[in-house]
Structure formats: C-alpha cells, structure tokens
Design a protein around this motif. Structure first.
Motif, PDB file in Angstrom:
ATOM      1  N   LYS A   1      39.355  29.261  31.825  1.00  0.00           N
ATOM      2  CA  LYS A   1      40.315  29.223  32.930  1.00  0.00           C
ATOM      3  C   LYS A   1      40.243  30.487  33.798  1.00  0.00           C
ATOM      4  N   ASP A   2      39.074  31.073  33.826  1.00  0.00           N
ATOM      5  CA  ASP A   2      38.867  32.233  34.689  1.00  0.00           C
ATOM      6  C   ASP A   2      38.927  31.806  36.153  1.00  0.00           C
ATOM      7  N   SER A   3      39.260  32.753  36.982  1.00  0.00           N
ATOM      8  CA  SER A   3      39.307  32.504  38.424  1.00  0.00           C
ATOM      9  C   SER A   3      38.680  33.684  39.141  1.00  0.00           C
TER      10      SER A   3
ATOM     11  N   SER B   1      41.156  36.539  38.604  1.00  0.00           N
ATOM     12  CA  SER B   1      41.208  37.167  37.273  1.00  0.00           C
ATOM     13  C   SER B   1      39.941  37.965  36.985  1.00  0.00           C
TER      14      SER B   1
ATOM     15  N   VAL C   1      45.933  29.757  31.761  1.00  0.00           N
ATOM     16  CA  VAL C   1      45.494  30.869  30.898  1.00  0.00           C
ATOM     17  C   VAL C   1      44.815  30.304  29.654  1.00  0.00           C
TER      18      VAL C   1
ATOM     19  N   ASN D   1      50.125  34.763  36.058  1.00  0.00           N
ATOM     20  CA  ASN D   1      49.111  34.164  35.188  1.00  0.00           C
ATOM     21  C   ASN D   1      47.682  34.606  35.500  1.00  0.00           C
ATOM     22  N   THR D   2      47.412  35.054  36.741  1.00  0.00           N
ATOM     23  CA  THR D   2      46.070  35.572  37.037  1.00  0.00           C
ATOM     24  C   THR D   2      45.818  36.848  36.237  1.00  0.00           C
TER      25      THR D   2
ATOM     26  N   SER E   1      54.123  33.296  32.095  1.00  0.00           N
ATOM     27  CA  SER E   1      53.077  34.179  31.565  1.00  0.00           C
ATOM     28  C   SER E   1      53.546  35.613  31.410  1.00  0.00           C
TER      29      SER E   1
ATOM     30  N   GLN F   1      45.319  35.874  32.537  1.00  0.00           N
ATOM     31  CA  GLN F   1      43.969  35.401  32.241  1.00  0.00           C
ATOM     32  C   GLN F   1      42.989  36.569  32.132  1.00  0.00           C
ATOM     33  N   SER F   2      43.152  37.580  32.969  1.00  0.00           N
ATOM     34  CA  SER F   2      42.302  38.771  32.854  1.00  0.00           C
ATOM     35  C   SER F   2      42.466  39.398  31.474  1.00  0.00           C
TER      36      SER F   2
ATOM     37  N   HIS G   1      43.590  37.970  28.753  1.00  0.00           N
ATOM     38  CA  HIS G   1      43.062  37.042  27.742  1.00  0.00           C
ATOM     39  C   HIS G   1      41.554  37.211  27.600  1.00  0.00           C
ATOM     40  N   LYS G   2      40.848  37.303  28.727  1.00  0.00           N
ATOM     41  CA  LYS G   2      39.390  37.429  28.685  1.00  0.00           C
ATOM     42  C   LYS G   2      38.963  38.796  28.161  1.00  0.00           C
TER      43      LYS G   2
END
Length: 476
Positions: A124-126, A129, A120, A153-154, A189, A157-158, A160-161
């Motif tokens: 660190k996008d995937s 996410s 995250v 954590n996926t 997370s 990260q979403s 977070h973005k």
C-alpha cells in the motif's frame, strides 16, 4: 536613568556566556493535506508559500481524511503554486530565497485515495509515503517535520515500510529525525502511529473533537481579544483583494479560518518560536509532554474512534494571559483588566502579530520594497542565556535594535511564567523601555525563567519580532 545603566553594567558580571539560542537552520517540512475537504487547506497553503524562503519545504502531499475519504487532489495544490509563480519574482525584491514555481511543483505528491488504516500495510505504498522515506534517507541531520492537515495514513505507511524493510538500528535513526504535528486526528491511523512508535515526537490534541484542541485558538472568538484580524472583512482587505494572483487564490472561510496553519506556524523563524521545544510556547501554541487522561475525553459524535493514549505525547497546556493594551496618556502601554486562561490562548495570544505578519508579506506580492513594511531587527546587548544568583538584579537591553524601513520601534518585555520552571510571576516596570532592570526571585533550588522581548515597528501593518532570554537562577 544613569543608576539603571550602572546597575546593568554591574549585573553583566553575572551573565553566563553559554548561549542556548536555537539554530538558524531552516526547518524542513512535508505537508500532508486533505485539500478540497475544506477551503481552509487552500488558505493555509497560501500562507505557507509566503514563508517558502524561511521554511525548507520538502514535500506537498495530497491525502485523504475522515472528511475526504476516497480521493486525493494534488492538482489543487498545483493550482495554488501556479498563482505563487506569478508573484514569486516580486517577493524576491523583499527577501531572497523564494523557491521557483518549478521547484515547488516537483514536490507535489499523492497519497493513496483510501481512508485511514485501509491505506496502510504491505503493498500500500504511495508516491507520498515513499517520498517521506526518501527525505529521511537524505544526508541531512536536520529534523524532518510532518505537518498533518488531514489524515495521517501516508505517514503511517512510511513508518510501516521503514519497520518492515530497515534494520532496527536504521529504523530507529530514521524515526528519530521525525517531528509530527497533526491537526487533531482526522483518521484512525494517528492512534495507530502513537501506539506502535512510542518514541516518535508527536504533537496532537487527540481525537477529532476540535472544540478541545489547542490549534482552534487561531479561529476562536474571544470576548475582549482582537478578533478583527480573523474577520471576513479584514481577510478581504488585507489578503484577498488587490494583492495579486496569490491573494486572489485565498478562498472565503467555510468552517473556520486557517484551521491547518498552526501545524507549521512554529516553524517560522521569528525569535520566539523554538520548534524543538513545544513547552516554550510560540505562534503555533504551547504544549507539554504527558499522557492525557482518557477518562476526561467524551466520545460525543466523534467520527474518528477515540482510544486511550498509551504513551506520552505533546498536547494541550494552559497559559494565563493578560494582554498589554495601548494607553493614550502617560506610559504608552498598560495591562488590560481582562485575563485569559486555557490551552487555546497559548496560540491566540500571538494571533494579531502573526496575522499582521501574514498581511505584510501578502503586500510584498505587488509592492516595491519602498512601498511595503519589513520586520524589525531585535538586537540584544547581552547573551540570550543568563545565569544569576537568587535575589540578584540583572539588566536586559535591546537598544541596538533597528528597523530596515526606518520605522519607530516599540519595546515590550514580559516574563512568560509557563515556559520556565519557576512557578511565580516576576513583575517589573517600565516594561516598554528599550532597557529594563529586573530582580531575580529568591529560590531554594535551580530555576529557569523565560523573558520575552516583543519588538514592534510602527509601519503598516505593524510587524513584530522577538527575543527570548532564558534566565537561570541559582540558590545562594
């Protein structure tokens, strides 16, 4: 019986015509799964795909967890979808709307192969996410459920973005669409999400102490309850063997059967579930909104760090449950002498019913329509929302209910005290007639009570559908 129906007709004058029934729209959901950490993820995917025409699946994301830290296996999800593809045409003979194998394969995504908060942050996008964000940006007002079977954590990260790239107003609107149900905390997370997004709708039994989680009611052995439906023998006979490619893909239990399934059980439209109201109770359990007392949480051998909750979350709630059991003579059902209490029973009380429902749909993989059983259709002769005055009588009637297979029907009405505001229990008899007459309690203030109709056919396996009647009682 004639006086009963006269009274029902009189009482119908007091009915409120304002309905509070939940929408018939399909629930949208994205699955986050640490598949290959435990065979139970595969078990849950098999069940999920049998409801793919009733739940709007928007994403199937392979993730990490504390049990599966450094890799993700989207190909394992694809393998289950390939098995589904072999039976999908036959499923369509029983209900329409099952998505194609190709459609489902297009929804398979990957999260980062990193554990927890190591995955995250900036850069660190995937695929997973970004897909969550894409679904939130769709022109669709329906909530988006994130069903978390492993680490979160996926999703983190979403979020977070979104926070880093969207305006405050846009971010607030996007986050307001999210509904999260996590199978405990399987990375670090989860607590980060709850601390940093205090308005996010979040269902969880916090920490990784599974023994203290509501969802474990799906596979807990209760002395005196129907445990056969989670036995290996029942699973082999009703799911795995002689049920086509999808049944053959259902693995043996290694730890606990289907530990991830509760994260989507309440999204299935059955007349009981209301996903927007976890406090109502349903197949996925019942939850209340409060801040858990951290002092009562023991660390033990916890893998995921346990930290105090800083906000209210939807979490464990207790039910008192006395089952109705079959009676050989006289009234066909009677109350058991055993009463179960606790948060796990909020889920386990429905276990025989949702397992039979699963088994019936597994039969659809190979059977013709005439060879299989299908859900009964409960029909009320009055609104699902009723208002009466303190101490007044009212009637409940489901005599127009039908069954598509022509099966005989069993009716059971009961008061669900924990789902409403009134703390007492309202008793009435006979509970198993197609129409019942009930006297509202005497109240000093406005109270709500939930009455449940459980309608079960006599097909094999027996299938149950429900109606929830919400009664508002006003003081005189």
């Amino acid at each position: 019986m004639k006086p009963l129906f006269v009274l029902m007709a009189i009482c119908s004058l007091f009915y409120s015509q304002d309905l509070s029934a939940q929408t018939n729209q399909k629930n949208r959901v994205i699955i986050l799964s640490d598949i290959e950490a435990d065979p139970d993820d595969t078990q849950s995917f098999v069940r999920l795909l049998l409801y793919a025409n009733q739940i709007d699946i928007k994403g199937l994301v392979a993730t990490t967890s504390c049990w599966h830290r450094n890799s993700v296996e989207p190909e394992s999800i694809e393998k289950i979808i390939h098995a589904y593809g072999k039976v999908q045409p036959n499923l369509e003979k029983h209900e329409t709307g099952f998505p194609s194998e190709k459609t489902l394969l297009s929804l398979v995504k990957s999260g980062l192969p990193k554990y927890g908060m190591l995955g995250v942050g900036k850069g660190k996008d995937s695929e997973g996410s970004d897909w969550i964000i894409k679904m939130l940006e769709e022109d669709d007002d329906r909530p988006l459920w994130i069903s978390v079977w492993g680490g979160a954590n996926t999703l983190a990260q979403s979020l977070h973005k979104i926070k880093a790239t969207k305006s405050e107003a846009v971010a607030k609107k996007m986050i307001s669409k999210l509904r999260v149900y996590t199978i405990s905390d399987q990375d670090d997370s989860g607590i980060w999400i709850r601390n940093n997004f205090p308005d996010l709708f979040y269902i969880v039994s916090p920490g990784d102490h599974y023994a203290t989680a509501t969802w474990t009611g799906i596979n807990t052995f209760f002395e005196g309850l129907n445990n056969e439906v989670i036995s290996n023998k029942w699973i082999a006979e009703n799911l795995q063997q002689n049920h086509g490619a999808l049944g053959a893909a259902y693995p043996d239990t290694a730890w606990g059967v289907e530990g991830d399934t509760p994260a989507f059980l309440s999204l299935i439209p059955n007349g009981l579930n209301n996903s927007e109201h976890p406090e109502y109770g349903g197949w996925g359990g019942r939850y209340e909104l409060y801040k858990p007392d951290f002092s009562k949480t023991t660390k033990g051998s916890s893998i995921v760090e346990i930290a105090p909750e800083t906000r209210h979350i939807w979490t464990n709630a207790d039910d008192n449950y006395t089952p109705y059991i079959f009676s050989n003579y006289g009234r066909a059902v009677k109350k058991d002498t055993l009463t179960f209490n606790g948060y796990k029973i909020t889920l386990a009380r429905w276990r025989a019913e949702f397992q039979n429902d699963f088994a019936s749909r597994m039969d659809w993989c190979l059977s013709s329509y005439a060879q299989a059983n299908h859900p009964p259709i409960p029909v009320l002769s009055h609104p699902e929302s009723i208002t009466v005055k303190s101490g007044e009588g009212f009637g409940l009637d489901a005599s127009k209910s039908t069954d598509p297979d022509g099966d005989s029907l069993s009716f059971l009405w009961f008061h669900y005290p924990e789902a409403g505001s009134y703390e007492g229990e309202v008793k009435f008899q006979p509970e198993n007639a197609h129409a019942v007459y009930i006297t509202a309690p005497k109240v000093e203030k406005k109270e709500t009570l939930h009455f449940i109709l459980k309608l079960t056919d006599k097909g094999t396996p027996a299938i149950t559908r429900y109606k929830r009647i919400i009664l508002t009682v006003l003081p005189k």
